[in-house]
Design a protein around this motif. Structure first.
Motif, PDB file in Angstrom:
ATOM      1  N   ILE A 141       0.820  -1.160  -0.205  1.00  0.00           N
ATOM      2  CA  ILE A 141       0.075   0.057   0.121  1.00  0.00           C
ATOM      3  C   ILE A 141       0.842   1.194   0.056  1.00  0.00           C
ATOM      4  O   ILE A 141       0.465   2.304  -0.825  1.00  0.00           O
ATOM      5  N   GLU A 142       1.926   1.237   0.567  1.00  0.00           N
ATOM      6  CA  GLU A 142       2.783   2.368   0.713  1.00  0.00           C
ATOM      7  C   GLU A 142       3.450   2.761  -0.631  1.00  0.00           C
ATOM      8  O   GLU A 142       3.421   3.907  -0.901  1.00  0.00           O
ATOM      9  N   ASP A 143       3.750   1.780  -1.355  1.00  0.00           N
ATOM     10  CA  ASP A 143       4.290   1.846  -2.518  1.00  0.00           C
ATOM     11  C   ASP A 143       3.070   2.397  -3.532  1.00  0.00           C
ATOM     12  O   ASP A 143       3.482   3.148  -4.223  1.00  0.00           O
ATOM     13  N   LEU A 144       2.050   1.761  -3.440  1.00  0.00           N
ATOM     14  CA  LEU A 144       0.932   2.636  -4.245  1.00  0.00           C
ATOM     15  C   LEU A 144       0.618   3.965  -3.980  1.00  0.00           C
ATOM     16  O   LEU A 144       0.484   5.075  -4.828  1.00  0.00           O
ATOM     17  N   ARG A 145       0.678   4.305  -2.577  1.00  0.00           N
ATOM     18  CA  ARG A 145       0.487   5.755  -2.206  1.00  0.00           C
ATOM     19  C   ARG A 145       1.513   6.675  -2.871  1.00  0.00           C
ATOM     20  O   ARG A 145       1.405   7.639  -3.287  1.00  0.00           O
ATOM     21  N   ALA A 146       2.885   5.994  -2.806  1.00  0.00           N
ATOM     22  CA  ALA A 146       4.167   6.974  -3.356  1.00  0.00           C
ATOM     23  C   ALA A 146       3.930   7.309  -4.667  1.00  0.00           C
ATOM     24  O   ALA A 146       4.123   8.467  -5.245  1.00  0.00           O
ATOM     25  N   ALA A 147       3.457   6.252  -5.714  1.00  0.00           N
ATOM     26  CA  ALA A 147       3.406   6.496  -6.812  1.00  0.00           C
ATOM     27  C   ALA A 147       2.077   7.218  -7.072  1.00  0.00           C
ATOM     28  O   ALA A 147       2.304   8.196  -7.967  1.00  0.00           O
ATOM     29  N   ALA A 148       1.051   7.267  -6.273  1.00  0.00           N
ATOM     30  CA  ALA A 148      -0.195   7.889  -6.679  1.00  0.00           C
ATOM     31  C   ALA A 148       0.052   9.421  -6.312  1.00  0.00           C
ATOM     32  O   ALA A 148      -0.316  10.336  -7.164  1.00  0.00           O
ATOM     33  N   GLU A 149       1.036   9.462  -5.339  1.00  0.00           N
ATOM     34  CA  GLU A 149       1.510  10.805  -5.066  1.00  0.00           C
ATOM     35  C   GLU A 149       1.920  11.669  -6.260  1.00  0.00           C
ATOM     36  O   GLU A 149       1.818  12.926  -6.572  1.00  0.00           O
ATOM     37  N   VAL A 150       2.745  10.957  -7.114  1.00  0.00           N
ATOM     38  CA  VAL A 150       3.495  11.375  -8.251  1.00  0.00           C
ATOM     39  C   VAL A 150       2.444  11.555  -9.421  1.00  0.00           C
ATOM     40  O   VAL A 150       2.385  12.624 -10.081  1.00  0.00           O
ATOM     41  N   ALA A 151       1.734  10.474  -9.545  1.00  0.00           N
ATOM     42  CA  ALA A 151       0.668  10.401 -10.522  1.00  0.00           C
ATOM     43  C   ALA A 151      -0.537  11.498 -10.622  1.00  0.00           C
ATOM     44  O   ALA A 151      -0.827  12.137 -11.628  1.00  0.00           O
ATOM     45  N   ARG A 152      -0.612  11.825  -9.330  1.00  0.00           N
ATOM     46  CA  ARG A 152      -1.918  12.571  -8.979  1.00  0.00           C
ATOM     47  C   ARG A 152      -2.033  14.136  -9.712  1.00  0.00           C
ATOM     48  O   ARG A 152      -0.992  14.780  -9.817  1.00  0.00           O
ATOM     49  N   GLY A 153      -2.949  14.354 -10.457  1.00  0.00           N
ATOM     50  CA  GLY A 153      -3.008  15.695 -11.367  1.00  0.00           C
ATOM     51  C   GLY A 153      -1.949  15.497 -12.700  1.00  0.00           C
ATOM     52  O   GLY A 153      -2.266  16.462 -13.354  1.00  0.00           O
ATOM     53  N   ARG A 154      -1.396  14.345 -12.910  1.00  0.00           N
ATOM     54  CA  ARG A 154      -0.650  14.325 -13.928  1.00  0.00           C
ATOM     55  C   ARG A 154      -1.030  13.406 -15.083  1.00  0.00           C
ATOM     56  O   ARG A 154      -2.024  12.613 -14.696  1.00  0.00           O
ATOM     57  N   ARG A 155      -0.583  13.587 -16.252  1.00  0.00           N
ATOM     58  CA  ARG A 155      -0.877  12.437 -17.138  1.00  0.00           C
ATOM     59  C   ARG A 155       0.140  11.491 -17.706  1.00  0.00           C
ATOM     60  O   ARG A 155       1.299  11.997 -17.857  1.00  0.00           O
ATOM     61  N   VAL A 156      -0.095  10.071 -17.781  1.00  0.00           N
ATOM     62  CA  VAL A 156       0.956   9.122 -18.373  1.00  0.00           C
ATOM     63  C   VAL A 156       1.338   9.802 -19.828  1.00  0.00           C
ATOM     64  O   VAL A 156       0.584  10.112 -20.603  1.00  0.00           O
ATOM     65  N   ALA A 157       2.603   9.707 -19.939  1.00  0.00           N
ATOM     66  CA  ALA A 157       3.129  10.321 -21.219  1.00  0.00           C
ATOM     67  C   ALA A 157       2.536   9.706 -22.380  1.00  0.00           C
ATOM     68  O   ALA A 157       2.570   8.406 -22.545  1.00  0.00           O
ATOM     69  N   GLN A 158       2.600  10.272 -23.576  1.00  0.00           N
ATOM     70  CA  GLN A 158       2.197   9.809 -24.846  1.00  0.00           C
ATOM     71  C   GLN A 158       2.943   8.281 -25.247  1.00  0.00           C
ATOM     72  O   GLN A 158       4.038   8.626 -25.259  1.00  0.00           O
ATOM     73  N   GLY A 159       2.107   7.374 -25.659  1.00  0.00           N
ATOM     74  CA  GLY A 159       2.957   6.254 -26.188  1.00  0.00           C
ATOM     75  C   GLY A 159       3.475   5.438 -25.055  1.00  0.00           C
ATOM     76  O   GLY A 159       3.964   4.213 -25.253  1.00  0.00           O
ATOM     77  N   VAL A 160       3.189   5.830 -23.730  1.00  0.00           N
ATOM     78  CA  VAL A 160       3.894   4.873 -22.646  1.00  0.00           C
ATOM     79  C   VAL A 160       2.506   3.922 -21.976  1.00  0.00           C
ATOM     80  O   VAL A 160       1.509   4.513 -21.923  1.00  0.00           O
ATOM     81  N   VAL A 161       2.670   2.587 -21.752  1.00  0.00           N
ATOM     82  CA  VAL A 161       1.636   1.894 -21.275  1.00  0.00           C
ATOM     83  C   VAL A 161       2.020   1.886 -19.598  1.00  0.00           C
ATOM     84  O   VAL A 161       3.301   1.105 -19.588  1.00  0.00           O
ATOM     85  N   ALA A 162       1.406   2.377 -18.907  1.00  0.00           N
ATOM     86  CA  ALA A 162       1.613   2.103 -17.314  1.00  0.00           C
ATOM     87  C   ALA A 162       0.554   1.285 -16.639  1.00  0.00           C
ATOM     88  O   ALA A 162      -0.539   1.517 -16.859  1.00  0.00           O
ATOM     89  N   TRP A 163       1.334   0.236 -16.114  1.00  0.00           N
ATOM     90  CA  TRP A 163       0.473  -0.612 -15.281  1.00  0.00           C
ATOM     91  C   TRP A 163       0.402  -0.358 -13.754  1.00  0.00           C
ATOM     92  O   TRP A 163       1.625  -0.316 -13.293  1.00  0.00           O
ATOM     93  N   VAL A 164      -0.438  -0.452 -12.845  1.00  0.00           N
ATOM     94  CA  VAL A 164      -0.376  -0.633 -11.276  1.00  0.00           C
ATOM     95  C   VAL A 164      -0.895  -1.888 -10.904  1.00  0.00           C
ATOM     96  O   VAL A 164      -2.038  -2.038 -11.289  1.00  0.00           O
ATOM     97  N   VAL A 165      -0.174  -3.076 -10.581  1.00  0.00           N
ATOM     98  CA  VAL A 165      -0.652  -4.149  -9.974  1.00  0.00           C
ATOM     99  C   VAL A 165      -0.505  -4.336  -8.659  1.00  0.00           C
ATOM    100  O   VAL A 165       0.661  -4.646  -8.155  1.00  0.00           O
ATOM    101  N   PRO A 166      -1.639  -4.212  -7.915  1.00  0.00           N
ATOM    102  CA  PRO A 166      -1.415  -4.417  -6.441  1.00  0.00           C
ATOM    103  C   PRO A 166      -0.901  -5.700  -6.178  1.00  0.00           C
ATOM    104  O   PRO A 166      -1.085  -6.810  -6.550  1.00  0.00           O
ATOM    105  N   GLY A 167       0.071  -6.031  -4.899  1.00  0.00           N
ATOM    106  CA  GLY A 167       0.648  -7.125  -4.550  1.00  0.00           C
ATOM    107  C   GLY A 167      -0.561  -8.052  -4.074  1.00  0.00           C
ATOM    108  O   GLY A 167      -0.014  -9.257  -4.009  1.00  0.00           O
ATOM    109  N   SER A 168      -1.476  -7.381  -3.617  1.00  0.00           N
ATOM    110  CA  SER A 168      -2.537  -8.526  -2.825  1.00  0.00           C
ATOM    111  C   SER A 168      -3.840  -8.022  -3.155  1.00  0.00           C
ATOM    112  O   SER A 168      -3.829  -6.867  -3.231  1.00  0.00           O
ATOM    113  N   ALA A 169      -4.931  -8.756  -2.926  1.00  0.00           N
ATOM    114  CA  ALA A 169      -6.237  -8.376  -2.550  1.00  0.00           C
ATOM    115  C   ALA A 169      -6.547  -7.367  -1.628  1.00  0.00           C
ATOM    116  O   ALA A 169      -7.093  -6.465  -1.805  1.00  0.00           O
TER     117      ALA A 169
END
Ligand code: SF4
Lengths: 473, 198
Positions: A356-384
């Motif tokens: 969860i902490e990893d996802l929070r850190a990534a979300a902090e950077v992603a918030r309000g921004r857009r994945v760059a054109q042509g980049v495919v970005a996945w978030v795959v949680p480690g568990s349910a």
């Protein structure tokens, strides 16, 4: 042996699990907890051939992770017969032998090394094994945990024990304060860059020092996870208040009177003052910057502010050849700044950085921004459970609004055994643990980094010093 | 498990350091049952180009080394994942011994469990053996486990080995059956543990 001689955390756990010692230096150790996953079919097959049943199925827990799809939770949606076969085999083998399994739709399912600590199955002082090299992860709780092969998995199932020769001990002490944007992933990459991918071969590592004490439980799990990438047999962090606070109330952790009794034991586990390690290494925590790998060994790691090495300047011919090989495979130019390297894909997840902490850190950077054109970005949680928590906190929306795919839990692109791989030549910024050739698919080019750094690469389209984005806010 | 006592064979050099188990057998072959010949997957993606064409310069494809039963590895040979299929791929291809300066710990364990000897020699000794193999492809090396020696035209080296690993290899020990002869010790340990936990 005198009870008064100061002992290390490792020695205390080793001593309390000795069933018998042989004169030739081998010790039969009792295994408290055995975790199995959907790659364990050969071990069950070995046992079946011999007509031997698991000795202590109540000590064994299972979850499918390597072969599960992360776009759906429907087993029937697995189109590859072999992959479905591995998931089915785990279900059949555990049902036949009375082993508890967290199946695809179970609330506890996930990557085995995320599930164990999070469910409270992995506890301080335990001896934990699993047929997977990243079992070192669980040492973050103050356990002795290491990976084993299929024959050994069958041996543990059949006898609940394992023959081992006592490994050496290595203490890695990191004092100081980690800077902004510097995470446990950067610490472990800096360690591996310093001591090498075989730097801890034959050793059990204990991580110590104020920078380690300051890490959250998630951070310690990331750190111990990659002990194997330093060649270590296992990695451990002494349990403390951070550990106890993390464990309290977990589904399988002791509760009530049991909790109090166990807590008393756990408090006696940390290495005694004056305990002697076979080797000591010290690093300065203040000096660690966000790290990224450029080659095909985790030791090929540099601060993001650096430039790619110049093979011509490398005096050791073996090393020079290795750098040239890596550059050819990775499609890189000697001397180019790391920040100039463009990426095609981003993978945030794995047993290293899928918490969860990893996802929070990534979300902090992603918030309000857009994945760059042509980049495919996945978030795959480690568990349910991590996934549920992320949804509860609204992280899934932050990711999807920024153009990331937010998927179901599993190993996914870390190893790609479920078919989720990059195409040849694709460059992946990945929070996983191995940048080996072909690890994320034949011809795929992997750069290892932290979740925040991966998110930064996703939104800029190239390897990026996340600290610059953090300063922007 | 087949016992290992002595071996004379050509030795094929895999010179790089840090050859990982993902190279030895790529992950997409891990879902195959043990009964399948894993030799066909050995170094799969290094041995052949993506279009399936064999790379003639890859050591395993060179005539003199096709039947080699000894592999020479660089530092940290077979590091990485715990996949026992890395050993199965080598074993099924015909390898019965590896000689390297150091190994991934789990690979070295898995190797013994399958009757394949993993010899540790100093880097200069391994370099000498590799140089000899390159200079005279197909030149044979002798490994004598009881005497713990490796002999080639370049010299003779002694090696250390864990006594238990040596015994397991020499006898082709069935480890689980052996451990279960200690069942009463295991039961006594469990009893003690249960009592302490009350
Ligand atoms: S996430 Fe990757 S390293 Fe971790 S268990 Fe899964 S495949 Fe192995």
């Amino acid at each position: 042996m005198s009870e008064l001689a100061p002992r290390t955390l490792f020695e205390k756990i080793w001593d309390s699990h000795r069933v018998l010692d042989r004169e030739d230096g081998q010790t039969l150790l009792y295994v408290d907890r055995h975790l199995v996953h959907d790659g364990s079919a050969p071990a069950f097959e070995l046992l079946r051939q011999r007509g031997i049943k698991p000795r202590a199925p109540e000590r064994v827990f299972a979850t499918p992770d390597h072969y599960v799809p992360t776009d759906t939770r429907e087993r029937d949606a697995i189109t590859d017969d072999r992959h479905r076969g591995m998931v089915d085999a785990l279900e059949r083998n555990t049902a036949e032998t009375g082993i508890r399994m967290f199946g695809l739709k179970d609330a506890n399912q996930g990557i085995v090394h995320v599930v164990g600590p999070e469910a409270g199955l992995s506890l301080p002082g335990m001896l934990i094994v699993c047929g997977d090299s990243h079992t070192s992860t669980h040492g973050a709780l103050g356990a002795l945990a290491f990976g084993i092969g299929s024959t050994e998995v069958a041996h543990v199932l059949g006898s609940q024990t394992l023959w081992q020769r006592r490994p050496k001990t290595l203490r890695i002490t990191i004092d100081g304060t980690l800077g902004t944007g510097v995470t446990a992933k950067d610490v472990i990459l800096a360690i591996i860059a310093a001591i090498g991918a075989a730097g801890a071969t034959g050793h059990v590592i204990e991580y110590a020092g104020s920078a380690i004490r300051g890490l959250s439980m998630e951070g310690r799990l990331t750190l111990c996870n990659m002990s194997i990438e330093a060649g270590g047999r296992a990695g451990m962090v002494a349990p403390d208040e951070t550990t106890y606070a993390y464990l309290k109330g977990r589904p399988f952790a002791p509760a009530g009177h049991d909790w109090d009794r166990e807590l008393e034991r756990w408090k006696r586990l940390p290495s005694d003052p004056g305990a002697v390690f076979d080797r000591e290494v010290t690093l300065d925590g203040d000096a660690i910057a966000p790290m990224v790998t450029w080659g095909n060994s985790p030791e090929d790691a540099l601060p993001i502010t650096a430039s790619l090495p110049d093979p011509a300047a490398e005096p050791d011919p073996e090393r020079r050849a290795a750098i040239l090989d890596a550059f050819e495979y990775m499609g890189l130019t000697p001397g180019a700044p790391l920040e100039s390297v463009m990426v095609n894909r981003v993978f945030i997840g794995s047993c290293t950085n899928g918490r969860i902490e990893d996802l929070r850190a990534a979300a902090e950077v992603a918030r309000g921004r857009r994945v760059a054109q042509g980049v495919v970005a996945w978030v795959v949680p480690g568990s349910a459970p991590v996934r549920r928590q992320a949804v509860e906190e609204g992280l899934d929306r932050i990711f999807t609004e920024a153009g990331f795919e937010f998927r179901e839990a599993g190993c996914s692109m870390c190893l790609g055994t479920n078919g989720e791989i990059a195409t040849p030549g694709e460059r992946v910024a990945s929070t996983s643990n191995r940048n080996f050739r072909g690890r994320q698919g034949p011809g795929a080019r992997t750069h290892l980094l932290s979740p925040a750094m991966a998110a930064a690469a996703a939104v800029t389209g190239h390897l990026t010093d996340v600290r610059a984005l953090m300063a922007e806010g | 498990m087949q016992p290992f006592i002595t071996l004379r064979s050509a030795a094929v050099p895999f010179a790089r350091a840090n050859i990982d188990t993902d190279q030895i057998i790529p992950a997409r072959f891990l879902s195959r049952p043990r009964a399948i010949d894993h030799g066909q997957f050995l170094f799969h993606d290094l041995r052949q180009a993506p279009d399936g064409e064999q790379r003639p310069d890859f050591p395993l494809n060179r005539l003199h080394w096709r039947d080699a039963r000894i592999a020479l590895g660089g530092r940290n040979f077979a590091c990485g994942s715990s996949r026992e299929s890395a050993v199965w791929a080598m074993y099924d291809h015909g390898f019965r011994a590896v000689i390297a300066p150091s190994y991934g710990d789990i690979f070295a364990n898995n190797s013994v469990k399958n009757g394949m000897l993993a010899v540790v020699l100093p880097r200069d000794a391994v370099d000498a053996l590799m140089a000899e193999a390159e200079a005279t492809p197909g030149a044979e090396i002798d490994i004598d486990l009881p005497a713990q020696t490796v002999t080639s035209a370049a010299g003779t080296w002694s090696f250390d080995i864990d006594p238990y690993a040596k015994k397991s290899l020499l006898e082709g020990l069935d480890e689980l059956a052996f451990t279960l002869t200690h069942e009463s010790d295991i039961a006594a340990f469990e009893h003690r543990m249960g009592r302490d936990n009350r």
